[in-house]
Design a protein around this motif. Structure first.
Motif, PDB file in Angstrom:
ATOM      1  N   UNK A   1      18.448  -8.988  -2.490  1.00  0.00           N
ATOM      2  CA  UNK A   1      17.783  -9.925  -1.828  1.00  0.00           C
ATOM      3  C   UNK A   1      17.395  -9.322  -0.243  1.00  0.00           C
ATOM      4  N   UNK A   2      16.323  -9.785   0.224  1.00  0.00           N
ATOM      5  CA  UNK A   2      15.981  -9.311   1.475  1.00  0.00           C
ATOM      6  C   UNK A   2      15.080 -10.294   2.400  1.00  0.00           C
ATOM      7  N   UNK A   3      14.732 -10.190   3.548  1.00  0.00           N
ATOM      8  CA  UNK A   3      13.885 -11.088   4.357  1.00  0.00           C
ATOM      9  C   UNK A   3      12.659 -10.629   4.027  1.00  0.00           C
ATOM     10  N   UNK A   4      12.240 -10.943   2.711  1.00  0.00           N
ATOM     11  CA  UNK A   4      10.746 -10.539   2.222  1.00  0.00           C
ATOM     12  C   UNK A   4       9.599 -10.946   2.649  1.00  0.00           C
ATOM     13  N   UNK A   5       8.637 -10.400   3.123  1.00  0.00           N
ATOM     14  CA  UNK A   5       7.410 -10.694   3.800  1.00  0.00           C
ATOM     15  C   UNK A   5       6.126 -10.344   2.737  1.00  0.00           C
ATOM     16  N   UNK A   6       4.992 -10.807   2.909  1.00  0.00           N
ATOM     17  CA  UNK A   6       3.959 -10.722   1.811  1.00  0.00           C
ATOM     18  C   UNK A   6       3.626  -9.038   1.948  1.00  0.00           C
ATOM     19  N   UNK A   7       3.593  -8.471   0.843  1.00  0.00           N
ATOM     20  CA  UNK A   7       3.306  -7.320   0.438  1.00  0.00           C
ATOM     21  C   UNK A   7       4.288  -6.396   0.376  1.00  0.00           C
ATOM     22  N   UNK A   8       5.551  -6.621   0.557  1.00  0.00           N
ATOM     23  CA  UNK A   8       6.872  -6.225   0.337  1.00  0.00           C
ATOM     24  C   UNK A   8       7.310  -5.854  -1.082  1.00  0.00           C
ATOM     25  N   UNK A   9       7.856  -4.782  -1.441  1.00  0.00           N
ATOM     26  CA  UNK A   9       8.351  -4.586  -2.723  1.00  0.00           C
ATOM     27  C   UNK A   9       9.717  -3.987  -2.583  1.00  0.00           C
ATOM     28  N   UNK A  10      10.489  -3.824  -3.581  1.00  0.00           N
ATOM     29  CA  UNK A  10      11.674  -3.094  -3.731  1.00  0.00           C
ATOM     30  C   UNK A  10      11.664  -2.107  -5.133  1.00  0.00           C
ATOM     31  N   UNK A  11      12.262  -0.932  -4.804  1.00  0.00           N
ATOM     32  CA  UNK A  11      12.283   0.116  -5.531  1.00  0.00           C
ATOM     33  C   UNK A  11      13.869   0.538  -5.693  1.00  0.00           C
ATOM     34  N   UNK A  12      14.317   1.033  -7.088  1.00  0.00           N
ATOM     35  CA  UNK A  12      15.544   1.721  -7.106  1.00  0.00           C
ATOM     36  C   UNK A  12      15.604   2.787  -8.267  1.00  0.00           C
ATOM     37  N   UNK A  13      16.722   3.061  -8.426  1.00  0.00           N
ATOM     38  CA  UNK A  13      16.775   4.141  -9.515  1.00  0.00           C
ATOM     39  C   UNK A  13      16.199   3.685 -10.966  1.00  0.00           C
ATOM     40  N   UNK A  14      16.248   2.595 -11.192  1.00  0.00           N
ATOM     41  CA  UNK A  14      15.787   2.133 -12.665  1.00  0.00           C
ATOM     42  C   UNK A  14      14.580   1.168 -12.439  1.00  0.00           C
ATOM     43  N   UNK A  15      13.905   0.836 -13.410  1.00  0.00           N
ATOM     44  CA  UNK A  15      12.564  -0.069 -13.397  1.00  0.00           C
ATOM     45  C   UNK A  15      13.575  -1.603 -12.914  1.00  0.00           C
ATOM     46  N   UNK A  16      12.371  -2.394 -12.463  1.00  0.00           N
ATOM     47  CA  UNK A  16      13.073  -3.786 -12.111  1.00  0.00           C
ATOM     48  C   UNK A  16      13.019  -4.668 -13.472  1.00  0.00           C
ATOM     49  N   UNK A  17      13.876  -5.350 -13.597  1.00  0.00           N
ATOM     50  CA  UNK A  17      14.035  -6.357 -14.880  1.00  0.00           C
ATOM     51  C   UNK A  17      14.289  -8.055 -14.114  1.00  0.00           C
ATOM     52  N   UNK A  18      13.995  -8.834 -15.109  1.00  0.00           N
ATOM     53  CA  UNK A  18      14.207 -10.297 -14.532  1.00  0.00           C
ATOM     54  C   UNK A  18      13.156 -10.481 -13.405  1.00  0.00           C
ATOM     55  N   UNK A  19      11.861 -10.073 -13.665  1.00  0.00           N
ATOM     56  CA  UNK A  19      10.799 -10.403 -12.681  1.00  0.00           C
ATOM     57  C   UNK A  19      10.399 -11.812 -12.429  1.00  0.00           C
ATOM     58  N   UNK A  20      10.476 -12.696 -13.738  1.00  0.00           N
ATOM     59  CA  UNK A  20      10.132 -14.155 -13.422  1.00  0.00           C
ATOM     60  C   UNK A  20      10.978 -14.776 -12.421  1.00  0.00           C
ATOM     61  N   UNK A  21      12.393 -14.338 -12.613  1.00  0.00           N
ATOM     62  CA  UNK A  21      13.484 -14.984 -12.081  1.00  0.00           C
ATOM     63  C   UNK A  21      13.296 -14.482 -10.494  1.00  0.00           C
ATOM     64  N   UNK A  22      12.840 -13.158 -10.313  1.00  0.00           N
ATOM     65  CA  UNK A  22      12.937 -12.913  -8.793  1.00  0.00           C
ATOM     66  C   UNK A  22      11.795 -13.555  -8.114  1.00  0.00           C
ATOM     67  N   UNK A  23      10.732 -14.086  -8.936  1.00  0.00           N
ATOM     68  CA  UNK A  23       9.806 -14.866  -8.337  1.00  0.00           C
ATOM     69  C   UNK A  23      10.229 -16.080  -7.864  1.00  0.00           C
ATOM     70  N   UNK A  24      11.175 -16.734  -8.261  1.00  0.00           N
ATOM     71  CA  UNK A  24      11.764 -17.952  -8.011  1.00  0.00           C
ATOM     72  C   UNK A  24      12.846 -17.916  -7.096  1.00  0.00           C
TER      73      UNK A  24
END
Length: 847
Positions: free
Chosen positions: A146-169
Motif C-alpha cells: 500500500x502506498x500514498x497513491x495519487x491519480x495515475x499511479x500504478x504498482x508492478x511486481x514480479x507476478x501479475x496483480x490479483x484481487x483487483x476489486x479489493x484493491x479498489x476498495x
C-alpha cells in the motif's frame, strides 16, 4: 575480510508473506512478514539492515530477539525446532542510495516527481524485509503493498496483480505467488508509470514501462525486441519461459545498467528507451541489454548459483547469450562485431595486467562482489570464454546441454561444475578439464608462430603489459586455424610440426596461415618472420575479422614492448580503402594509441592529423554527414568513426559542414540527428566555446529527459576551453538535480581525457572524495573513479599524484586490487612512451 555466516544452515525459508505500507512523502515504510520455514536449531538468524524490528512472534507468542547491526542480522531464540511460521513487524526508511527500496526522481510538466522501486541484488533485500538474504535460500513470495497513491499511479511486481476489486476498495495491491526464487530477485516499482504490453506466441505477457515524462512511443522498440528474444530463448533452450509475465521498467535513477528481477526487469532509462531520433548504436545497445536480462530469467533465476562465487557464470553466460539471441533475430546487424570491438579489446587489455583477478574468484562475503566482479573480466572475458566453449563443443551440443541443465536443476541452486557436467554429457568432451585453466588462472596466452628449417613452431607463454612476474602458466588453446593438418588444441608450452613446406602445399588455396579464426578464443598470436610478412601482404584479402585481429594483435604486442609502436604507423596505409565497421573501429583504437606519443600543438601532431585525414578521406567522401535512404546500418557506424576523426584532424570541409548543421538546429539542438549529434556538439564547443554556449548546453542537459542527449551534451561540454566555463561545470557536479550520481563517472571520464580540463577534474575528485563515496552509496561504478585515471594518465606527475592519493587507501577492500593494477597500468604507459616516443615521432614524420 571475514567469512560471512550462512544463515540457511540454521533456518530454511519456504514462503514469505510480505506486506509493506509505503509513505513516499515521509520516506518511510512499515512492514509485516510471515516466514514459513524449517528451523534446524533453536537459535536462528535472519538478515536485516537498518530496520527497526518491534516484534517477533511464533504462533502468537513473543520470541526473544536481538538486533545485530554490525552483522546486518536479527538473532532469534525459538522454543522449539522444526516447522515454524515467524511473524515480524518492523519499520524502515527510504534512502537515495539506489539499494533496497529507493526513489527515482524526474520532472514532468515542470513538477519534480518520483517513482519508488527496488534493487535487491546482491544482498539488499534485507534493507526492506527480514529474510535469509542468500541466493541458496530460495522460497516463494506473496507480496502486498500500500502506498500514498495519487491519480495515475500504478504498482508492478514480479507476478501479475490479483484481487483487483479489493484493491479498489482498500488501496492494497496484491500480487500472485512467485515461483521458488532467491530473495535478491523480488522486486516492485510504483508511481506514475505508463507502458505498453504484448504477448509471445506461448502467451507470456510482455510489457515495457517508463515514467509519464517519457513518450509511450519510446517503448515500442524494447517491447518488440523483448517479445522476440523470449521466443528465441524458448526455442534455443527448449524450456518455456517459466512465469506468466516479463515486464521491463525504465527508471530515472538506477545504479547498474539493468537488473534481472524475475518477471520485472529494471533498467536505466538509456538502456530501455528508444525514440524516433535514435542511432544504430543506441538501438543495438538496448537490444543487447534486453537479451542479456531475459537470458537471466533462465540462467540465474530459474537456475541460480548456490553462492556468489559463481555469479561470474550468470553474467558471462548472459553476456554471451545476448549476442547469440540478437544475431538470431536481427541477423543483418552482424551484432557479433559489437563484441569484437567492445568486449574483446576490453578483456584483452585488462587481462594482460599482472595482478588482475581470475574469472572465478572465491567470495567470502557479499560485500566483496563489487570489488571482485571486474566488468572487463567477469563480463567481457567470461563471455569470450563462453563463446570459445560454444565453438569448441558445437552449437547443437551446447544447446542440448543447456536444456539438460535446466531440466535437472530448475528452481534449484548449482555450482559451475553442474553446467560443465551437463555439457560434457551432451558433447562427449571433458568440459571441466578444458575450462578450469581458463577460469581459475588470471591472464591469457600469447601464441608465437614461426618457421625454422621447414618446421612450424607454435609456443605459448602468458602475455603481459607492464611489470610482471611470469608464473609459467599454460592453457589448452583452441588453435582454430584456417589451415588443415594442425592439432585441435595446443596444450604444451611448445609444439613442433615437421615438413612445413608440405603443410603449405596442402593449404595453398587457404591464404596466409592464421590462428584463432573468428577471434573467439581468448589469446593473441605473434606471427614472426615469413608468417608475418605473408599475413601483411595478404591483408587486403583477409576477412574483416582477421583484419581487425591483425590491427588489434599488433597494437597489443606494441603495448607490451614485444614490438615498437613505430612499427604500427605503416599499418595505417593498409586501411585507407576499408569500408567495414570492424576495421574502422580497430583503426580508431590504433590511432588513439599512437596519439599518446604525440605532444599537443606540435609539428608531429600536425603531421598525424594529416595522416588521419588521409586514412578517413575515402569514407568521408563516400558517406559525408547525412544518412542516405536505404543505407546499411554499418554505414552509419562507419560514418560516426569517420566524422569524429576528420573533425579531430581539423579537416576544413568537415568543420564547415558541422557548423552549418549546428546553425540549422541552434534553437532545437535535441533534434539534431542522433547518429551525428555528439560530433556536432563537440565541434561547436571546440570552435566557439564561449560561456554562453556552455550555459546553453547545461540548460539543455537539465531540461531534457533523454539520457542519450544528456550523454552527448556532457561530451560536448568536455571540450570547453575557458576557466570560467570549467568552473561553471564543476559547480554543478554535486547538484543531483543536474547531474545524477549514476552519471558522475561518465562526466569524470570524459573531462579527465581533455588536457585543458584534466587538472581541474582530478583536483575535484580528490578534494570531494568523501562526498563521492557518500553520494554513490552502493553504486557498482564507484571503483571506476580509481580505474578511469589509470586508463588515461601518462605523465610522471600524474603517476606520483595517483600513488600519493590512492596508496593510503590500499587497505580498502573495495579499492585495493584496482589501485594496485592502476599504478602498474600508468607506470607501463610511462615506460612505453619513454621508450618509443622518438621512434614513433620519426615514423609519423617519415610517413
Amino acid at each position: 575480510m571475514k567469512t560471512v555466516a550462512h544463515y540457511i544452515e540454521h533456518f530454511i525459508p519456504e514462503h514469505y508473506e510480505l506486506f509493506l505500507d509505503i509513505s513516499r512523502k515521509e520516506k518511510t515504510f512499515s512492514g509485516r512478514v510471515a516466514i514459513t520455514g524449517l528451523a534446524k536449531k533453536a537459535h536462528i538468524s535472519l538478515h536485516q539492515k537498518n530496520l527497526t524490528i518491534t516484534s517477533v512472534k511464533v504462533a502468537g507468542q513473543d520470541m526473544d530477539f536481538q538486533v545485530d547491526d554490525e552483522n546486518e542480522a536479527v538473532h532469534i531464540s525459538l522454543q522449539q525446532t522444526g516447522d515454524v511460521v515467524l511473524e515480524l513487524v518492523y519499520t524502515g526508511k527510504i534512502t537515495d542510495n539506489m539499494t533496497g527500496m529507493y526513489p527515482s526522481y524526474y520532472t514532468f510538466e515542470g513538477e519534480k516527481k518520483e517513482l519508488i522501486s527496488t534493487q535487491f541484488e546482491s544482498h539488499f533485500a534485507r534493507e526492506v524485509f527480514p529474510s535469509v538474504d542468500e541466493p541458496e535460500a530460495k522460497a516463494t513470495f506473496d507480496l502486498s503493498l500500500k502506498f500514498d497513491q495519487e491519480d495515475g499511479d500504478i504498482a508492478l511486481s514480479n507476478m501479475p496483480e490479483i484481487k483487483v476489486d479489493e484493491r479498489k476498495k482498500t488501496g492494497v495491491w496484491t500480487f500472485d505467488t512467485t515461483p521458488r526464487m532467491s530473495s535478491y530477485l523480488l522486486a516492485f516499482a510504483l508511481g506514475a508509470l505508463h507502458g505498453k504490453t504484448a504477448r509471445t506466441k506461448n502467451g507470456t505477457i510482455v510489457g515495457s514501462y517508463a515514467s509519464q515524462a517519457q513518450k509511450l512511443t519510446s517503448l515500442d522498440f524494447s517491447l518488440d525486441i523483448a517479445v522476440r528474444v523470449i521466443e528465441f530463448y524458448e526455442d534455443y533452450f527448449q524450456v518455456n519461459y517459466p512465469i506468466p509475465q516479463c515486464l521491463h521498467v525504465a527508471l530515472p535513477d538506477f545504479s547498474a545498467g539493468a537488473m534481472e528481477n524475475w518477471g520485472l526487469i529494471t533498467y536505466r532509462e538509456i538502456f530501455l528507451l528508444v525514440d524516433e531520433n535514435s542511432s544504430v548504436v543506441s538501438r543495438q545497445r538496448v537490444a543487447l541489454i534486453i537479451a542479456h536480462e531475459v537470458a537471466h530469467q533462465w540462467f540465474g533465476n530459474l537456475v541460480t548459483m548456490k553462492w556468489w562465487d559463481d555469479l561470474w557464470l550468470n553474467e558471462s553466460f548472459a553476456n554471451m547469450m545476448e549476442y547469440v539471441a540478437i544475431d538470431a533475430i536481427e541477423p543483418s546487424w552482424n551484432i557479433f562485431e559489437d563484441f569484437q570491438t567492445s568486449g574483446v579489446p576490453s578483456a584483452l587489455r585488462r587481462d594482460a595486467t599482472d595482478g588482475v583477478q581470475s574469472v572465478h574468484v572465491e567470495v567470502k562475503h557479499p560485500d566483496e562482489i563489487n570489488t571482485l566482479f571486474d566488468p572487463a573480466i567477469v563480463y567481457a572475458k567470461g563471455s569470450r570464454l563462453m563463446h570459445m566453449l560454444r565453438r569448441w563443443l558445437g552449437d547443437a551440443a551446447f544447446s542440448r546441454g543447456l536444456k539438460a541443465y535446466f531440466d535437472k536443476h530448475q528452481y534449484g541452486n548449482t555450482i559451475g561444475r553442474d553446467l560443465w557436467d551437463a555439457l560434457s554429457a551432451t558433447s562427449g568432451k571433458d568440459v571441466a578439464d578444458f575450462m578450469d585453466a581458463w577460469l581459475e588462472q588470471p591472464g591469457y596466452p600469447l601464441v608465437t608462430a614461426r618457421v625454422e628449417e621447414d618446421k612450424l613452431i607454435l609456443s605459448q607463454k602468458q602475455f603481459f603489459i607492464g611489470e610482471h612476474e611470469n608464473k609459467e602458466r599454460l592453457w589448452p588453446i583452441p588453435l582454430n586455424s584456417n589451415w588443415t593438418g594442425l592439432p585441435e588444441t595446443l596444450t604444451q608450452e611448445s609444439l613442433i610440426i615437421e615438413n612445413f613446406s608440405q603443410l603449405v602445399a596442402a593449404n595453398q588455396d587457404k591464404g596466409a596461415f592464421r590462428l584463432n579464426t573468428g577471434n573467439t578464443a581468448h589469446y593473441i598470436t605473434d606471427y614472426q618472420g615469413q608468417l608475418l610478412e605473408e599475413v601483411l601482404t595478404d591483408f587486403s584479402g583477409l576477412d574483416i575479422e582477421s583484419k581487425l585481429q591483425v590491427l588489434e594483435e599488433r597494437r597489443l604486442l606494441a603495448e607490451s614492448g614485444h614490438i615498437s609502436f613505430a612499427d604500427l604507423v605503416p599499418l595505417l596505409v593498409q586501411v585507407k580503402k576499408e569500408t567495414s565497421y570492424l576495421v574502422a573501429s580497430a583503426t580508431a583504437q590504433l590511432i588513439s594509441s599512437i596519439e599518446r606519443f604525440v605532444d599537443e600543438d606540435s609539428p608531429t601532431e600536425d603531421k598525424l592529423k594529416q595522416i588521419v585525414r588521409s586514412v578517413f578521406q575515402a569514407n568521408f567522401d563516400r558517406l559525408g554527414f547525412e544518412k542516405v535512404a536505404g543505407e546499411a546500418d554499418e554505414d552509419e557506424m562507419v560514418r560516426q568513426v569517420t566524422i569524429s576523426h576528420m573533425l579531430w584532424a581539423d579537416d576544413a570541409k568537415a568543420i564547415s559542414k558541422a557548423r552549418e548543421i549546428y546553425a540549422q538546429y541552434a534553437d532545437k539542438i535535441e533534434d539534431l540527428p542522433a547518429s551525428i549529434r555528439v560530433f556536432i556538439l563537440v565541434n561547436e564547443m571546440r570552435q566557439a566555446g564561449c560561456l554562453e554556449l556552455i550555459e546553453s548546453y547545461l540548460a539543455a542537459y537539465t531540461a531534457t529527459n533523454d539520457s542519450n542527449f544528456q550523454a552527448d551534451l556532457a561530451q560536448g561540454l568536455s571540450y570547453l576551453k575557458t576557466d570560467e566555463g570549467l568552473k561553471k561545470v564543476l559547480s554543478v557536479l554535486k547538484d543531483k538535480d543536474v547531474v545524477k550520481p549514476q552519471d558522475l563517472s561518465a562526466w569524470y571520464a570524459t573531462f579527465l581525457r581533455r588536457s585543458f580540463a584534466q587538472e581541474a577534474m582530478w583536483n575535484w575528485a580528490r578534494e570531494d572524495w568523501d562526498w563521492i563515496k557518500q553520494a554513490l552509496g552502493g553504486d557498482m561504478s564507484f571503483d571506476s573513479f580509481v580505474n578511469i585515471p589509470a586508463q588515461i594518465f601518462k605523465t610522471q606527475q600524474r603517476l606520483d599524484e595517483y600513488k600519493a592519493f590512492f596508496e593510503p587507501q590500499l587497505t580498502d577492500m573495495a579499492l585495493s586490487r584496482n589501485i594496485s593494477i592502476g599504478i602498474k597500468s600508468i607506470a607501463a604507459r610511462l615506460d612505453l612512451i619513454q621508450k618509443d616516443k622518438k621512434s614513433v615521432e620519426k615514423a609519423i614524420m617519415d610517413y
